[in-house]
Design a protein around this motif. Structure first.
Motif, PDB file in Angstrom:
ATOM      1  N   ASN A   1      75.374 -31.167  -5.619  1.00  0.00           N
ATOM      2  CA  ASN A   1      76.060 -31.250  -3.702  1.00  0.00           C
ATOM      3  C   ASN A   1      77.424 -32.327  -5.005  1.00  0.00           C
ATOM      4  O   ASN A   1      78.668 -31.496  -4.320  1.00  0.00           O
ATOM      5  N   LEU A   2      76.902 -33.097  -5.718  1.00  0.00           N
ATOM      6  CA  LEU A   2      78.390 -34.180  -6.337  1.00  0.00           C
ATOM      7  C   LEU A   2      79.342 -32.584  -7.185  1.00  0.00           C
ATOM      8  O   LEU A   2      80.685 -33.211  -7.361  1.00  0.00           O
ATOM      9  N   PHE A   3      78.202 -32.141  -8.291  1.00  0.00           N
ATOM     10  CA  PHE A   3      78.721 -31.426  -8.881  1.00  0.00           C
ATOM     11  C   PHE A   3      80.055 -30.051  -7.799  1.00  0.00           C
ATOM     12  O   PHE A   3      80.905 -30.066  -8.594  1.00  0.00           O
ATOM     13  N   GLN A   4      79.252 -29.546  -7.332  1.00  0.00           N
ATOM     14  CA  GLN A   4      79.483 -28.553  -6.460  1.00  0.00           C
ATOM     15  C   GLN A   4      80.699 -29.352  -5.915  1.00  0.00           C
ATOM     16  O   GLN A   4      82.108 -28.556  -6.274  1.00  0.00           O
ATOM     17  N   THR A   5      80.863 -30.605  -5.152  1.00  0.00           N
ATOM     18  CA  THR A   5      81.883 -30.948  -4.984  1.00  0.00           C
ATOM     19  C   THR A   5      82.854 -30.613  -6.017  1.00  0.00           C
ATOM     20  O   THR A   5      84.524 -31.084  -5.372  1.00  0.00           O
ATOM     21  N   GLN A   6      82.459 -31.587  -6.877  1.00  0.00           N
ATOM     22  CA  GLN A   6      83.759 -31.433  -7.968  1.00  0.00           C
ATOM     23  C   GLN A   6      84.405 -30.010  -8.370  1.00  0.00           C
ATOM     24  O   GLN A   6      85.883 -30.862  -8.991  1.00  0.00           O
ATOM     25  N   ILE A   7      83.801 -29.673  -8.664  1.00  0.00           N
ATOM     26  CA  ILE A   7      83.669 -28.374  -9.230  1.00  0.00           C
ATOM     27  C   ILE A   7      84.959 -27.505  -8.229  1.00  0.00           C
ATOM     28  O   ILE A   7      85.930 -27.194  -7.814  1.00  0.00           O
TER      29      ILE A   7
END
Length: 418
Positions: free
Chosen positions: A224-230
């Motif tokens: 979820n963190l990496f998806q949010t950052q992307i």
């Protein structure tokens, strides 16, 4: 006939006498020129001077300053993810909404980290499923052992119950009945141990599941963190307003927290005025202000007085409480007039050129028919933007010249022509 010759005695002029005669001649010339100048009163055309009439009534003290309109609500759009600027989609001056895309960033490293986190999440979920199946099998085995122990205990109790009357009639020996009773106690103890083991096993199973589920949640959070950052690589306005500034260029590398754009609410403006430091001492918060936008007037209130002095001026923040005129926008040059004080029933005139508050000056006061002006000493009081209070030296209805008359400082009176 002889005529007697009379010899005349020659008068001798000494240097000291010459000097005295010269000084006397100069004094006579000075006296004559002074008398002549007094007689020659200078003449001024009425259209060439500014004449003000002394008024009596309420004197409104005002302070004026120039400034600009600025947004009262400004938001800097910062990068939530590091990346390289790929595209800028909106230019300054454009109206944006919450979901307007301003710029797009790229970060291949984030994409790789997301893919790795997805793989680790899949592995953790698979391990959780395997552990749940294994622990479920072990739980069933424990339930089987407990069931077997319960059945063995029941069997032992039935045998003991059956042998008890026989033992009382000595049909069954005392030793055999004692062994039956011992077997019942043994089965009962075995059941108690099985029950404790089952509870302990359940606690162990729960602990293992909690640990594995926490591992799964960790990888889910990473995904979820990496998806949010992307997703954050797509920069949106997040506020409705006017895009004022873009702080990046295409190809530029941006770190987390770096400013990308500034958005301001155009319907939420305030005024910043520059007031001379010698005029600020009487200002207070909530003093009324009139802001001139060159296209209309709007009312306001003083909301902040900067304690610092910069270049001889003090910054004043004005909250606008009236309806904004058309054309009002950020960075628009304005003029603000602040009402400082209302002094009732006092004398005042238009402010003469070069005069200061609480000072004494000399002004030419006109006669009744305004064809003659006499220099008079005037005591001034508090000053406003374009008018000043009169303490002494003038009366209501008097007319005075308030334009620059410094060229006539050597004259006590002048003649006024139409």
């Amino acid at each position: 006939m002889d005529i007697p010759v009379v010899k005349t005695k020659k008068r001798i002029v000494t240097p000291s006498l010459k000097k005295g005669l010269l000084i006397g001649g100069l004094l006579i010339a000075v006296l004559f020129s002074t008398r002549f100048l007094d007689v020659a009163v200078p003449t001024v055309n009425q259209t060439d001077v500014w004449i003000s009439q002394v008024k009596q009534g309420e004197f409104v003290r005002e302070v004026r300053g120039v400034g600009v309109l600025v947004p009262s609500e400004i938001r800097w759009i910062a990068a939530a993810s590091a990346g390289r600027v790929e595209r800028i989609l909106v230019k300054p001056g454009a109206y944006v909404t919450n979901d307007t895309v301003i710029a797009e960033l790229s970060n291949p490293e984030l994409v790789s980290q997301l893919q790795q986190a997805i793989w680790e999440l899949d592995a953790a979920e698979a391990n959780l499923l395997a552990l749940e199946a294994q622990l479920q099998e072990q739980t069933l085995e424990q339930e089987l052992y407990v069931t077997q122990a319960k059945m063995a205990l029941e069997s032992a109790k039935l045998k003991e119950k059956a042998e008890r009357p026989l033992a009382e009639k000595n049909i069954v020996s005392a030793i055999d009945f004692a062994n039956t009773q011992l077997s019942t106690q043994q089965k009962q103890t075995e059941l108690a141990i099985r029950l404790k083991s089952q509870k302990r096993r359940a606690d162990v199973v729960e602990a293992k599941l909690i640990a594995e589920r926490a591992n799964v949640r960790k990888f889910k959070n990473m995904v979820n963190l990496f998806q949010t950052q992307i997703r954050a690589l797509t920069i949106t306005a997040d506020i409705e307003g006017v895009l004022q500034q873009i702080s990046v260029d295409v190809g530029q590398r941006i770190n987390v927290g770096g400013n990308i754009a500034r958005v301001a609410r155009p319907d939420s403006l305030m005024a910043e005025l520059q007031i001379q430091e010698n005029m600020v001492q009487d200002l207070q918060l909530d003093f009324p202000v009139t802001i001139d936008t060159r296209n209309g007037l709007v009312d306001g209130l003083v909301k902040r007085i900067d304690p610092r002095v910069q270049n001889g001026n003090v910054l004043i923040d004005v909250e606008l409480i009236g309806k904004l005129p058309k054309g009002a926008r950020p960075d628009l040059s304005v003029t603000g007039t602040i009402i400082v004080e209302n002094i009732p029933n006092t004398l005042y005139i238009d402010r003469p050129a070069g005069t200061a508050a609480l000072s004494e000056t000399r002004l030419f006061t006109l006669s009744a028919n305004q064809d003659f002006a006499e220099l008079r000493k005037i005591q001034l009081g508090k000053a406003s933007v374009s008018s000043i209070q009169v303490i002494a030296g003038l009366q209501d209805g008097d007319a005075v010249i308030v334009s620059d008359m410094s060229e006539f400082d050597q004259h006590s009176s002048i003649k006024i022509t139409q």
